[in-house]
Each structure stands twice: as C-alpha cells, then as structure tokens.
Design a protein around this motif. Structure first.
Motif, PDB file in Angstrom:
ATOM      1  N   ASP A 172       3.286  -4.965   8.126  1.00 30.33           N
ATOM      2  CA  ASP A 172       2.120  -4.881   7.757  1.00 30.33           C
ATOM      3  C   ASP A 172       2.083  -4.001   6.298  1.00 30.33           C
ATOM      4  O   ASP A 172       1.752  -3.076   6.272  1.00 30.33           O
ATOM      5  CB  ASP A 172       1.117  -4.407   8.655  1.00 30.33           C
ATOM      6  CG  ASP A 172      -0.423  -4.721   8.035  1.00 30.33           C
ATOM      7  OD1 ASP A 172      -0.614  -5.208   7.075  1.00 30.33           O
ATOM      8  OD2 ASP A 172      -1.419  -4.278   8.820  1.00 30.33           O
ATOM      9  N   ILE A 173       2.409  -4.874   5.109  1.00 29.76           N
ATOM     10  CA  ILE A 173       2.659  -3.949   4.011  1.00 29.76           C
ATOM     11  C   ILE A 173       1.164  -4.124   3.393  1.00 29.76           C
ATOM     12  O   ILE A 173       0.986  -3.169   2.256  1.00 29.76           O
ATOM     13  CB  ILE A 173       3.532  -4.541   3.008  1.00 29.76           C
ATOM     14  CG1 ILE A 173       3.119  -6.035   2.782  1.00 29.76           C
ATOM     15  CG2 ILE A 173       4.938  -4.479   3.394  1.00 29.76           C
ATOM     16  CD1 ILE A 173       3.988  -6.922   1.713  1.00 29.76           C
ATOM     17  N   MET A 174      -0.161  -4.597   4.011  1.00 25.11           N
ATOM     18  CA  MET A 174      -1.274  -4.451   3.398  1.00 25.11           C
ATOM     19  C   MET A 174      -2.154  -3.436   3.969  1.00 25.11           C
ATOM     20  O   MET A 174      -3.340  -3.328   3.879  1.00 25.11           O
ATOM     21  CB  MET A 174      -2.102  -5.822   3.806  1.00 25.11           C
ATOM     22  CG  MET A 174      -1.723  -6.904   2.693  1.00 25.11           C
ATOM     23  SD  MET A 174      -1.930  -6.332   1.004  1.00 25.11           S
ATOM     24  CE  MET A 174      -3.554  -6.342   1.072  1.00 25.11           C
ATOM     25  N   GLY A 175      -1.563  -2.397   4.420  1.00 25.79           N
ATOM     26  CA  GLY A 175      -2.346  -1.276   4.999  1.00 25.79           C
ATOM     27  C   GLY A 175      -3.110  -0.454   3.955  1.00 25.79           C
ATOM     28  O   GLY A 175      -4.094   0.146   4.132  1.00 25.79           O
ATOM     29  N   GLU A 176      -2.465  -0.729   2.449  1.00 29.01           N
ATOM     30  CA  GLU A 176      -3.113  -0.033   1.598  1.00 29.01           C
ATOM     31  C   GLU A 176      -3.113  -1.240   0.246  1.00 29.01           C
ATOM     32  O   GLU A 176      -1.989  -1.664   0.141  1.00 29.01           O
ATOM     33  CB  GLU A 176      -2.901   1.175   1.186  1.00 29.01           C
ATOM     34  CG  GLU A 176      -1.468   1.641   0.816  1.00 29.01           C
ATOM     35  CD  GLU A 176      -1.284   3.009   0.487  1.00 29.01           C
ATOM     36  OE1 GLU A 176      -0.309   3.130  -0.287  1.00 29.01           O
ATOM     37  OE2 GLU A 176      -1.618   3.979   1.257  1.00 29.01           O
ATOM     38  N   ASP A 177      -3.933  -1.150  -0.693  1.00 27.40           N
ATOM     39  CA  ASP A 177      -3.740  -1.895  -2.043  1.00 27.40           C
ATOM     40  C   ASP A 177      -3.132  -1.080  -3.142  1.00 27.40           C
ATOM     41  O   ASP A 177      -2.536  -0.166  -2.894  1.00 27.40           O
ATOM     42  CB  ASP A 177      -5.022  -2.476  -2.417  1.00 27.40           C
ATOM     43  CG  ASP A 177      -6.161  -1.501  -2.898  1.00 27.40           C
ATOM     44  OD1 ASP A 177      -5.475  -0.303  -2.981  1.00 27.40           O
ATOM     45  OD2 ASP A 177      -7.017  -1.951  -3.263  1.00 27.40           O
ATOM     46  N   GLU A 178      -3.099  -1.807  -4.228  1.00 31.38           N
ATOM     47  CA  GLU A 178      -2.222  -1.068  -5.215  1.00 31.38           C
ATOM     48  C   GLU A 178      -2.563   0.136  -5.865  1.00 31.38           C
ATOM     49  O   GLU A 178      -2.144   1.132  -6.349  1.00 31.38           O
ATOM     50  CB  GLU A 178      -2.430  -1.888  -6.279  1.00 31.38           C
ATOM     51  CG  GLU A 178      -1.409  -3.259  -6.268  1.00 31.38           C
ATOM     52  CD  GLU A 178      -2.178  -4.584  -5.504  1.00 31.38           C
ATOM     53  OE1 GLU A 178      -3.271  -3.977  -5.068  1.00 31.38           O
ATOM     54  OE2 GLU A 178      -1.790  -5.644  -5.118  1.00 31.38           O
ATOM     55  N   ASP A 179      -3.882   0.475  -5.446  1.00 32.98           N
ATOM     56  CA  ASP A 179      -4.675   1.728  -5.775  1.00 32.98           C
ATOM     57  C   ASP A 179      -4.779   2.690  -4.561  1.00 32.98           C
ATOM     58  O   ASP A 179      -5.073   3.925  -4.854  1.00 32.98           O
ATOM     59  CB  ASP A 179      -6.100   1.566  -6.207  1.00 32.98           C
ATOM     60  CG  ASP A 179      -6.335   0.852  -7.585  1.00 32.98           C
ATOM     61  OD1 ASP A 179      -5.307   0.790  -8.250  1.00 32.98           O
ATOM     62  OD2 ASP A 179      -7.086  -0.168  -7.584  1.00 32.98           O
ATOM     63  N   GLY A 180      -3.894   2.295  -3.505  1.00 35.66           N
ATOM     64  CA  GLY A 180      -3.885   3.355  -2.335  1.00 35.66           C
ATOM     65  C   GLY A 180      -4.886   3.331  -1.543  1.00 35.66           C
ATOM     66  O   GLY A 180      -5.313   4.172  -0.621  1.00 35.66           O
ATOM     67  N   LEU A 181      -5.879   2.226  -1.749  1.00 35.76           N
ATOM     68  CA  LEU A 181      -7.151   2.054  -0.946  1.00 35.76           C
ATOM     69  C   LEU A 181      -6.412   1.625   0.278  1.00 35.76           C
ATOM     70  O   LEU A 181      -5.920   0.720   0.626  1.00 35.76           O
ATOM     71  CB  LEU A 181      -7.805   1.223  -1.497  1.00 35.76           C
ATOM     72  CG  LEU A 181      -9.479   0.929  -0.916  1.00 35.76           C
ATOM     73  CD1 LEU A 181     -10.284   2.281  -1.032  1.00 35.76           C
ATOM     74  CD2 LEU A 181     -10.128  -0.147  -1.710  1.00 35.76           C
ATOM     75  N   SER A 182      -7.410   2.055   1.523  1.00 34.27           N
ATOM     76  CA  SER A 182      -6.897   1.555   2.909  1.00 34.27           C
ATOM     77  C   SER A 182      -8.170   1.814   3.887  1.00 34.27           C
ATOM     78  O   SER A 182      -9.077   2.348   3.584  1.00 34.27           O
ATOM     79  CB  SER A 182      -5.730   2.419   3.516  1.00 34.27           C
ATOM     80  OG  SER A 182      -6.017   3.683   3.879  1.00 34.27           O
ATOM     81  N   GLU A 183      -7.922   1.316   5.004  1.00 34.77           N
ATOM     82  CA  GLU A 183      -9.043   1.621   6.108  1.00 34.77           C
ATOM     83  C   GLU A 183      -9.114   3.062   6.466  1.00 34.77           C
ATOM     84  O   GLU A 183     -10.396   3.310   6.794  1.00 34.77           O
ATOM     85  CB  GLU A 183      -8.795   0.456   7.316  1.00 34.77           C
ATOM     86  CG  GLU A 183      -8.702  -0.964   6.970  1.00 34.77           C
ATOM     87  CD  GLU A 183      -8.452  -1.751   8.236  1.00 34.77           C
ATOM     88  OE1 GLU A 183      -9.238  -1.765   9.404  1.00 34.77           O
ATOM     89  OE2 GLU A 183      -7.336  -2.065   8.370  1.00 34.77           O
ATOM     90  N   LYS A 184      -8.253   3.775   6.135  1.00 35.63           N
ATOM     91  CA  LYS A 184      -8.523   4.939   6.469  1.00 35.63           C
ATOM     92  C   LYS A 184      -8.974   5.789   5.490  1.00 35.63           C
ATOM     93  O   LYS A 184      -9.760   6.945   5.812  1.00 35.63           O
ATOM     94  CB  LYS A 184      -6.973   5.833   6.777  1.00 35.63           C
ATOM     95  CG  LYS A 184      -6.386   5.157   8.286  1.00 35.63           C
ATOM     96  CD  LYS A 184      -5.036   5.789   8.427  1.00 35.63           C
ATOM     97  CE  LYS A 184      -4.213   5.167   9.671  1.00 35.63           C
ATOM     98  NZ  LYS A 184      -2.890   5.832   9.703  1.00 35.63           N
ATOM     99  N   ASN A 185      -9.153   5.569   4.126  1.00 33.38           N
ATOM    100  CA  ASN A 185      -9.741   6.368   3.106  1.00 33.38           C
ATOM    101  C   ASN A 185     -10.770   5.818   2.318  1.00 33.38           C
ATOM    102  O   ASN A 185     -11.402   6.135   1.408  1.00 33.38           O
ATOM    103  CB  ASN A 185      -8.497   6.968   2.236  1.00 33.38           C
ATOM    104  CG  ASN A 185      -7.933   5.743   1.451  1.00 33.38           C
ATOM    105  OD1 ASN A 185      -8.340   4.596   1.394  1.00 33.38           O
ATOM    106  ND2 ASN A 185      -6.822   5.882   1.021  1.00 33.38           N
TER     107      ASN A 185
END
Length: 526
Positions: free
Chosen positions: A61-74
């Motif tokens: 799951d390389i989609m844990g975060e997008d290109e800007d470092g955005l993720s479900e955690k932050n």
C-alpha cells in the motif's frame, strides 16, 4: 585376403579419423547449444524475478500518503462547510426563505485563498463571454490568469470535445490542461465538476465554469442593460458545497483527479488501475469528521463503473446507501428524471433509481418528494414515469409520493420575439438528495445514460444530529422546502400553456428577491 587385410588398417585409420572428427564436430556443435539454452533459462529467471518484484511492490500500500506527505494520520478532519448557490436574478421567495453564499463569491474566495495549487475539473469552460452580464465569469477568468503568474500550480481537466478559448489562454500562461476522451472510453462525456485548492479546500456541485451559472448584475463595468431584458435573461440555478480546511476529504478526492489525469494522451482505460488510484473511503469505510462542529461521516463516489478502482463507491451504490438509510423522508431535486438508457438504435427501461424509489415507498413507507425542472428539453416520457410512480401509491396505506415541477420559463413564455432573441432560458440545474440523516450532492441528473456512460463525482454526508442549525443536512432540507413551496414549483400537465393575457402568469408574488455582488466590487470586501 592378406592384401585386402594389409590395406584395411589404412582405410580403418582414415575411417576412424573421419568418425572421430564427426564426433568432435558433433560435441563442439552441442556446446553452443547448451550455452544458448543456459542463457535462455537465465533470461527467463531474470524476467520472472522482475515481474515478481513488480507484483510485490504493487501489492504494498504505497498510497499511505500522497506526494505532499498527506495521509490519513496527519490530515485535517475538523472542517467548515458552506452551501453555495446561484439564484437567477428576479426569482422571488418569501421573506424568511434561506439564502446562502453566492457561487461566484465562493469560487472567488477559493481562488483568493490559493497559495500553492488549484485543481479544477469542469464540464464547461465558457467564462470570457462577450455578453453584457458575463462579467462575473470574466472576473473568474482574470483571477485564474493572475494565479498563473504567481507560481501557483494550475491543473485543469476538461472533456476533449470542449473548444474553449479560456483553456487555451490558461494553457499558454502555464496551466496544465488534461483533455479526457470520454467518447472513446465509454461513449460518454465528462460531467464532473469539482475543485481542490491547496490540498485543503474543496468544491463539489452542479455548476461548471460557465458564465451562465453565475449571478446576474445590472451593471458590468460600463455596460448597462435594461431591467426588463435582465429579468428575462438566462441564468442557471445551481447548488454545491465548499469544504474549508478538510484535507482528509482531499486525500480521497485527489485520487479521482489523479485518475482523470492518468488518462492524458490515452485512448482507452487500462485493464487494471494503479494502486495509487484506489479509494481511501467508501460506503463501508466512511471518513469520520466534524463539519461545522457537527459529528459527520462522508465519502466521495464516482461514475461510470469503469472509473471505480478498488475501494471506490459507484455513484448508484452511494445513492442506494442514502435512500436505504432514510427512515422518514427522501427529498430529490434534479433537472431531469428519466429512467431510460438510450442508444442510437433503441431505448430501454433503466430501473436502478426508479426501482429504488418504489422500494422505499412500498416496502418501507418512506415519504418521497420529487422536484424536477420543467424546460424545453423535458422528455415527454418523464410524465409517464411520474404517473407510474404515483399509481403504485393509489391503494397502499402509508405510501406517500408527491411530485412538483420547478418551472422558471413561465416568465419567458409570453415574451416577444425581440425579447426572446436577447435572452436565454432560466433553468434549475440542482442535483441533490436529502433525507432525515444524509445528503447526496452529485453531477448527474437522474437519467440512465448519465450514470452508465458519463464521468461524474458524487458526495455523501451522514449526520446523526441533522436538526441543529449548523447541520448541512438541515440547511439542504431548508433549501428544498424553500423551492418546494415557492411559486415556481407546481403540478404540471405536459400540454399546459400559459395564459399570456393574465399578469399572474408572468409575475409571481414579489416577496424576497435574490441579490448579487456587483462586478465593480471585490467579493472579499462585500
């Protein structure tokens, strides 16, 4: 015999030499053959290893975060949400009718807030029109041009059939423009309409970037038009929502934008979608968030089904979930209602949404209200399907269905030919549904071909407490009831013609008229 025998050793020696030579040649020819076989085996193993590595990485799951470092955690899930509307000039409502932020002002606010990026998907790109009342569209276009000169990344998605000078001008200024060939992918067209600004703010609604979807004003720079023509002049009645500081929703919606962008220069849809395009939230796993300090759940859906990778809800399924969760009522406002799927050779019944309404009416006794636009393109079969819906409630207890047509063309019906040449029709293009616990806002009318062939995006919001004034569901319900009880909503016979000799047919009761910002003022200062 001895003579023969004396010659045999020579002959035998020569024959033996030839035999050994053949054996050596045979052995030497087998050496490169074995070497070739060994190389082939090694090459095949390397290829298998490369494929295996690719499969392993695709499974991660390389989609844990997008290109800007955005993720479900932050990401941010404490958001502000606002309804935005465009209401054509001259529409009259009662004094206590609700009004919301104008679409023009909402869009301008988003562009004013932009610091890094603006991503827009739109079915229309007609802002810089020469019509005297098109100045709000011109101002939006000028603002977009201004942003390109401020090192703000502008990415735009349009249907390949769009012949837009606005897109060409923005492209020349550095905007990235993607044209989607929906006719090649699914014999359809792009109808999606949403914005993403700075990976923080979102707009989703019925309006594309069309000057006719923006408010009318009496003065556009130095151009003034007569009031009579202004009131007859066209505008679209639109509705949408804007989310502020809601990067958790962006995290998911951005993948639909990325899916569209991935189709650039492609004439067909890939057999499998990249994992980077998988949905983050769906009907089974909804985004948990606060909207105006109200506990909520949300997810975005997509159409057609061809554009739904893993974990992405199909629009129809999203609508089903909203209707299935309704316990008391379902209010639906659309421009067109036609449960038919059409091809160049035939038309077939499309039961997906029509059948779901019947199910809610008959099996669960949910009250249903349908508000459909009446305009020159209304298909006569719409009345047949409405009659059929009404018929099922004839002898069933607790079966409650009412249908009204929102008619904004009554004012134009008795206009002179000269006036009609200077005007466009007014039209209600709302596309939403609201229930006692949820809302759906989409890009489609409830027509079969829209969902099966065209590209569109939907938004579902669930709220347990939908009665407080901060609830977006209550606000949307109030808008529906405002329109439902307005003089423009009425039962309508398909052959009914207005009585042009009667002033009442031309002028609805004057109570409260929508007002707009003038083009001479910055919306931020109004």
């Amino acid at each position: 015999m001895d003579g023969v025998m004396s010659r045999d050793p020579k002959l035998g020696s020569a024959g033996s030499s030839r035999l050994e030579g053949k054996q050596l040649a045979c052995q030497s020819s087998q050496l490169p053959l074995k070497s070739q076989q060994r190389c082939i085996v090694i090459f095949a193993l390397v290829c298998c290893f490369a494929i295996l590595v690719a499969l392993i990485f695709s499974a991660v799951d390389i989609m844990g975060e997008d290109e800007d470092g955005l993720s479900e955690k932050n990401c941010q899930n404490k958001c502000r949400i606002a309804l935005v509307e465009n209401i054509p000039a001259g529409l009259n409502y009662s004094e206590n009718a609700p009004f919301h932020l104008s679409l023009y002002q909402g869009w301008m606010n988003l562009l004013t807030m932009a610091q890094k990026s603006v991503d827009i998907v739109s079915s229309h790109w007609d802002l810089n029109h020469s019509h005297p009342s098109a100045c709000q569209g011109q101002r939006l276009f000028e603002k977009l041009l201004q942003l390109t000169s401020q090192n703000i990344e502008i990415k735009l998605v349009s249907d390949v059939t769009a012949d837009s000078k606005v897109l060409e001008a923005l492209k020349l200024k550095g905007a990235e423009v993607t044209y989607m060939n929906m006719s090649a992918y699914n014999k359809g067209r792009l109808q999606s309409s949403f914005w993403i600004v700075d990976k923080q703010h979102v707009y989703i609604g019925s309006a594309g970037l069309d000057w006719r979807s923006l408010g009318q004003v009496a003065r556009c720079g130095e151009k003034t038009i007569r009031l009579r023509i202004l009131t007859l002049d066209m505008k679209m009645k639109e509705l949408g929502v804007i989310f502020y500081n809601c990067s958790c929703l962006v995290l998911d919606l951005q993948r639909i934008f990325a899916l569209y962008s991935s189709l650039k220069f492609k004439s067909r849809v890939p057999q499998t979608w990249s994992k980077r395009l998988y949905g983050v939230y769906d009907n089974e796993k909804k985004l948990q968030l606060q909207l105006n300090e109200t506990k909520s759940q949300a997810f975005v859906s997509n159409s057609p089904k061809l554009f739904c990778p893993k974990n992405r809800s199909f629009d129809i399924d999203a609508i089903y979930s909203v209707i299935d969760d309704a316990k008391q009522y379902v209010y639906i406002a659309v421009m067109d209602y036609l449960p038919i799927s059409s091809t160049s050779t035939k038309r077939t019944y499309w039961p997906d949404l029509d059948g779901k309404i019947r199910e809610a009416l008959v099996l669960r006794s949910v009250k249903v209200r349908l508000l459909i636009s009446f305009w020159k393109e209304t298909d006569p079969l719409t009345f047949n399907f409405i009659s059929s819906l009404k018929a099922i409630c004839t002898e069933i207890a607790n079966c409650s269905l009412k249908v009204k047509f929102f008619d904004l063309e009554r004012e134009n019906a008795c206009a002179t030919k000269e006036e009609m040449n200077l005007t466009f029709p007014k039209l209600n293009r709302n596309k939403y549904m609201v229930t006692d616990g949820a809302a759906y806002i989409g890009n489609f009318d409830w027509v079969g071909n829209d969902f099966t062939q065209n590209a569109g995006t939907g938004l579902v919001i669930n709220q347990a407490d939908a009665r407080n004034n901060m609830s977006i569901i209550k606000q949307l319900k109030d808008v529906f009831e405002r329109d439902w009880y307005s003089p423009y909503a009425r039962s309508l016979q398909p052959t009914k013609q207005p009585n042009c000799s009667s002033p009442s047919d031309l002028s609805p009761p004057s109570h409260k008229t929508a007002t707009y910002n003038t083009c001479g003022k910055d919306p931020a200062s109004v």
